[in-house]
Scaffold this motif. Structure first.
Motif, PDB file in Angstrom:
ATOM      1  N   LEU A   1       0.829  -1.203   0.000  1.00 51.76           N
ATOM      2  CA  LEU A   1       0.000   0.000   0.000  1.00 51.76           C
ATOM      3  C   LEU A   1       0.865   1.255   0.000  1.00 51.76           C
ATOM      4  O   LEU A   1       0.584   2.221  -0.723  1.00 51.76           O
ATOM      5  CB  LEU A   1      -0.909   0.025   1.230  1.00 51.76           C
ATOM      6  N   ALA A   2       1.906   1.254   0.816  1.00 54.30           N
ATOM      7  CA  ALA A   2       2.754   2.432   0.958  1.00 54.30           C
ATOM      8  C   ALA A   2       3.369   2.845  -0.376  1.00 54.30           C
ATOM      9  O   ALA A   2       3.363   4.030  -0.752  1.00 54.30           O
ATOM     10  CB  ALA A   2       3.859   2.156   1.980  1.00 54.30           C
ATOM     11  N   VAL A   3       3.901   1.878  -1.105  1.00 48.76           N
ATOM     12  CA  VAL A   3       4.548   2.189  -2.385  1.00 48.76           C
ATOM     13  C   VAL A   3       3.534   2.739  -3.378  1.00 48.76           C
ATOM     14  O   VAL A   3       3.780   3.748  -4.055  1.00 48.76           O
ATOM     15  CB  VAL A   3       5.241   0.945  -2.963  1.00 48.76           C
ATOM     16  N   ASN A   4       2.384   2.097  -3.475  1.00 48.79           N
ATOM     17  CA  ASN A   4       1.449   2.527  -4.514  1.00 48.79           C
ATOM     18  C   ASN A   4       0.650   3.759  -4.135  1.00 48.79           C
ATOM     19  O   ASN A   4       0.132   4.448  -5.025  1.00 48.79           O
ATOM     20  CB  ASN A   4       0.555   1.361  -4.928  1.00 48.79           C
ATOM     21  N   GLU A   5       0.570   4.068  -2.866  1.00 49.06           N
ATOM     22  CA  GLU A   5       0.026   5.372  -2.483  1.00 49.06           C
ATOM     23  C   GLU A   5       1.001   6.475  -2.851  1.00 49.06           C
ATOM     24  O   GLU A   5       0.582   7.559  -3.297  1.00 49.06           O
ATOM     25  CB  GLU A   5      -0.294   5.377  -0.990  1.00 49.06           C
ATOM     26  N   GLU A   6       2.275   6.225  -2.711  1.00 48.35           N
ATOM     27  CA  GLU A   6       3.267   7.184  -3.186  1.00 48.35           C
ATOM     28  C   GLU A   6       3.202   7.314  -4.709  1.00 48.35           C
ATOM     29  O   GLU A   6       3.277   8.408  -5.260  1.00 48.35           O
ATOM     30  CB  GLU A   6       4.678   6.739  -2.764  1.00 48.35           C
ATOM     31  N   ASN A   7       3.068   6.189  -5.378  1.00 51.15           N
ATOM     32  CA  ASN A   7       2.974   6.205  -6.836  1.00 51.15           C
ATOM     33  C   ASN A   7       1.782   7.038  -7.297  1.00 51.15           C
ATOM     34  O   ASN A   7       1.894   7.836  -8.229  1.00 51.15           O
ATOM     35  CB  ASN A   7       2.838   4.775  -7.356  1.00 51.15           C
ATOM     36  N   ALA A   8       0.641   6.863  -6.637  1.00 51.36           N
ATOM     37  CA  ALA A   8      -0.563   7.604  -7.000  1.00 51.36           C
ATOM     38  C   ALA A   8      -0.426   9.098  -6.733  1.00 51.36           C
ATOM     39  O   ALA A   8      -1.185   9.899  -7.279  1.00 51.36           O
ATOM     40  CB  ALA A   8      -1.770   7.055  -6.240  1.00 51.36           C
ATOM     41  N   SER A   9       0.541   9.466  -5.901  1.00 48.25           N
ATOM     42  CA  SER A   9       0.743  10.864  -5.509  1.00 48.25           C
ATOM     43  C   SER A   9       1.902  11.509  -6.256  1.00 48.25           C
ATOM     44  O   SER A   9       2.471  12.488  -5.786  1.00 48.25           O
ATOM     45  CB  SER A   9       0.988  10.944  -3.999  1.00 48.25           C
ATOM     46  N   PHE A  10       2.251  10.960  -7.415  1.00 47.93           N
ATOM     47  CA  PHE A  10       3.374  11.464  -8.215  1.00 47.93           C
ATOM     48  C   PHE A  10       4.683  11.392  -7.436  1.00 47.93           C
ATOM     49  O   PHE A  10       5.558  12.248  -7.575  1.00 47.93           O
ATOM     50  CB  PHE A  10       3.117  12.905  -8.693  1.00 47.93           C
ATOM     51  N   GLY A  11       4.813  10.347  -6.612  1.00 44.44           N
ATOM     52  CA  GLY A  11       6.049  10.141  -5.880  1.00 44.44           C
ATOM     53  C   GLY A  11       7.080   9.423  -6.736  1.00 44.44           C
ATOM     54  O   GLY A  11       6.786   8.931  -7.824  1.00 44.44           O
ATOM     55  N   ARG A  12       8.309   9.353  -6.224  1.00 42.85           N
ATOM     56  CA  ARG A  12       9.379   8.666  -6.957  1.00 42.85           C
ATOM     57  C   ARG A  12       9.331   7.185  -6.625  1.00 42.85           C
ATOM     58  O   ARG A  12       9.381   6.802  -5.454  1.00 42.85           O
ATOM     59  CB  ARG A  12      10.741   9.262  -6.620  1.00 42.85           C
ATOM     60  N   VAL A  13       9.231   6.364  -7.649  1.00 41.67           N
ATOM     61  CA  VAL A  13       9.109   4.921  -7.496  1.00 41.67           C
ATOM     62  C   VAL A  13      10.031   4.225  -8.494  1.00 41.67           C
ATOM     63  O   VAL A  13      10.678   4.863  -9.318  1.00 41.67           O
ATOM     64  CB  VAL A  13       7.649   4.448  -7.723  1.00 41.67           C
TER      65      VAL A  13
END
Length: 475
Positions: A285-297
């Motif tokens: 969840l943590a990674v893909n919530e960052e992904n959904a928020s234009f985070g660096r993945v």
């Protein structure tokens, strides 16, 4: 089957969410077009630029940030190095000022509504994810180039053969799972060892190790950040972040100050089934919530499936004492080889194959990597990958609102759990008695992709995307 050579750093790319095919790929395409203008001495002569988005890039482009990606790519920003906080500011500036700093240095008029066109009803035959860039020059000439974002951040220019790297003489060329098995059996090498030998055809071993360190550091930091960030996801669905609260609940009153002490604090909570299961879900969840928020993945192998492999790797690190650099390197190397076989034999693009091509492939990659990490044989590695994909066959891509949120984020938790289950099954099984090979399941996946109705391929025209009112919260 595509005859191409794929490196670890093709399967794992550092970028910005929410989508590798709709964000990272178009961003790289915009950079390539700008570079073409620069190297051709045409940048200063460019008076205007138009962007045409086709097919899936048009239909789900807003939700996936395709417009943001192409604007930033044309304006000279790089997805690996740009500060995350600068993304909305730069895009807003282009829209408000109606000027584009092409290549970061040459300012041209740019009107978002007129110069960035979403061609919802038009598709190009090669691939659903197509973008055309047109530049009008001061001498009256026009330059036009079309690029296809074929999944996982891979980009092919119209007319290219799609090979990517210049051809190298790899010591162990692999196109199929059977090729991989034959090499492993003949040499006695583990999958990860064979991969690292092949990587030396592209670069020195030290450079490969440094690159994998950067991949892991990005995964680690993304996960840690996602577990410590609260709030709502952007896009209008009003989806609340859950990793923050879940992390806080599971960690209880145990103190930590950084990633390493966080790992120790998680371990201190025990290893019973429900606790472990909750943490794997939390990691994903943590990674893909960052992904959904234009985070660096890290694309693994895509952004939409970016949480599966980090979650399974973190499970291995926390609950199987995997926090050692050599173990992490081998995990990532094995996962990359499984993913490359899927890309060569089928697809890693949801626009081509539905979500089986993203969550399914990432689950297979993670399952194979975990199996080797836990002492499995080469045959068991392939068996685990096959089991994971076998139980994702036919999975559709139907993002509500065209956003990589519902059901995408939860699907990463499911993919991670299935990967762990597949690894455990393979480790407790005799691969000689398996009825289905990895190559057979890849062939079946590709046939399923070709038979799948286009509305289930990342268009938001079918499935949950049309049956769930946008005003409803995620359930």
């Amino acid at each position: 089957m595509i005859d191409e050579q794929i490196s670890i750093f093709d399967m794992f790319k550092i970028g910005i969410g929410p989508s590798s095919s709709h964000t990272l790929g178009p961003w790289r395409a915009a950079q390539r077009f700008t570079e073409r203008l620069i190297t051709g001495g045409l940048l200063d002569k460019t008076e205007s630029v138009k962007i045409l988005l086709y097919g899936s890039l048009a239909k789900t482009g807003i939700g996936h940030g395709t417009d943001v990606a192409v604007l930033l790519g044309l304006s000279g920003a790089d997805p690996v190095t740009i500060a995350i906080d600068e993304v909305p500011q730069r895009v807003s500036r282009i829209k408000q000022q109606q000027h584009m700093p092409l290549g970061g240095i040459h300012h041209i008029p740019f009107h978002y509504a007129d110069d960035l066109l979403f061609l919802y009803t038009e598709s190009l035959p090669y691939h659903p994810n197509a973008v055309t860039f047109q530049a009008l020059l001061s001498d009256g000439r026009a330059i036009s180039e079309t690029y296809y974002s074929i999944g996982g951040g891979f980009v092919v220019q119209e007319g290219d053969d799609g090979g990517g790297h210049g051809h190298r003489d790899l010591p162990f060329p692999v196109r199929t799972a059977n090729d991989l098995l034959v090499w492993c059996m003949n040499t006695g090498l583990k999958v990860s060892e064979l991969v690292l030998e092949n990587e030396q055809a592209w670069r020195a071993e030290e450079a490969t190790i440094a690159g994998i360190r950067a991949i892991f550091a990005t995964m680690r930091d993304c996960m840690y950040r996602g577990c410590h960030t609260m709030g709502m996801l952007p896009g209008g669905l009003q989806v609340a972040r859950r990793a923050y609260k879940l992390n806080k609940k599971l960690i209880a009153d145990r103190h930590y100050t950084d990633y390493h002490s966080w790992v120790a604090a998680i371990r201190a909570g025990g290893d019973h089934f429900q606790y472990t299961l909750d943490w794997v879900s939390c990691f994903a969840l943590a990674v893909n919530e960052e992904n959904a928020s234009f985070g660096r993945v890290v694309t693994a192998p895509t952004n939409g499936a970016a949480g599966v492999i980090p979650a399974v790797l973190q499970y291995y690190i926390v609950f199987h004492d995997g926090l050692q650099e050599e173990k992490i390197i081998r995990f990532i190397a094995t996962a990359s080889e499984i993913g490359s076989i899927f890309k060569k034999g089928a697809t890693i693009s949801a626009a081509m194959g539905g979500c089986q091509a993203e969550i399914g492939v990432s689950s297979a990659m993670a399952a194979g990597a975990l199996t080797e990490s836990l002492g499995g044989s080469q045959r068991q590695v392939l068996m685990a990958a096959e089991i994971a994909m076998e139980h994702h066959l036919g999975l559709t891509c139907d993002p509500i609102g065209g956003l990589v949120q519902v059901p995408c984020i939860e699907r990463n938790t499911m993919g991670a759990i299935k990967a762990i289950t597949a690894a455990q099954l393979a480790l407790q099984s005799n691969p000689d008695k398996a009825k289905v090979s990895l190559d057979a399941v890849i062939k079946t996946m590709w046939e399923t992709a070709q038979d799948m109705n286009v509305k289930y391929k990342e268009t938001a025209d079918g499935g949950l995307a049309v049956n769930i009112p946008l005003s409803l919260p995620e359930c």
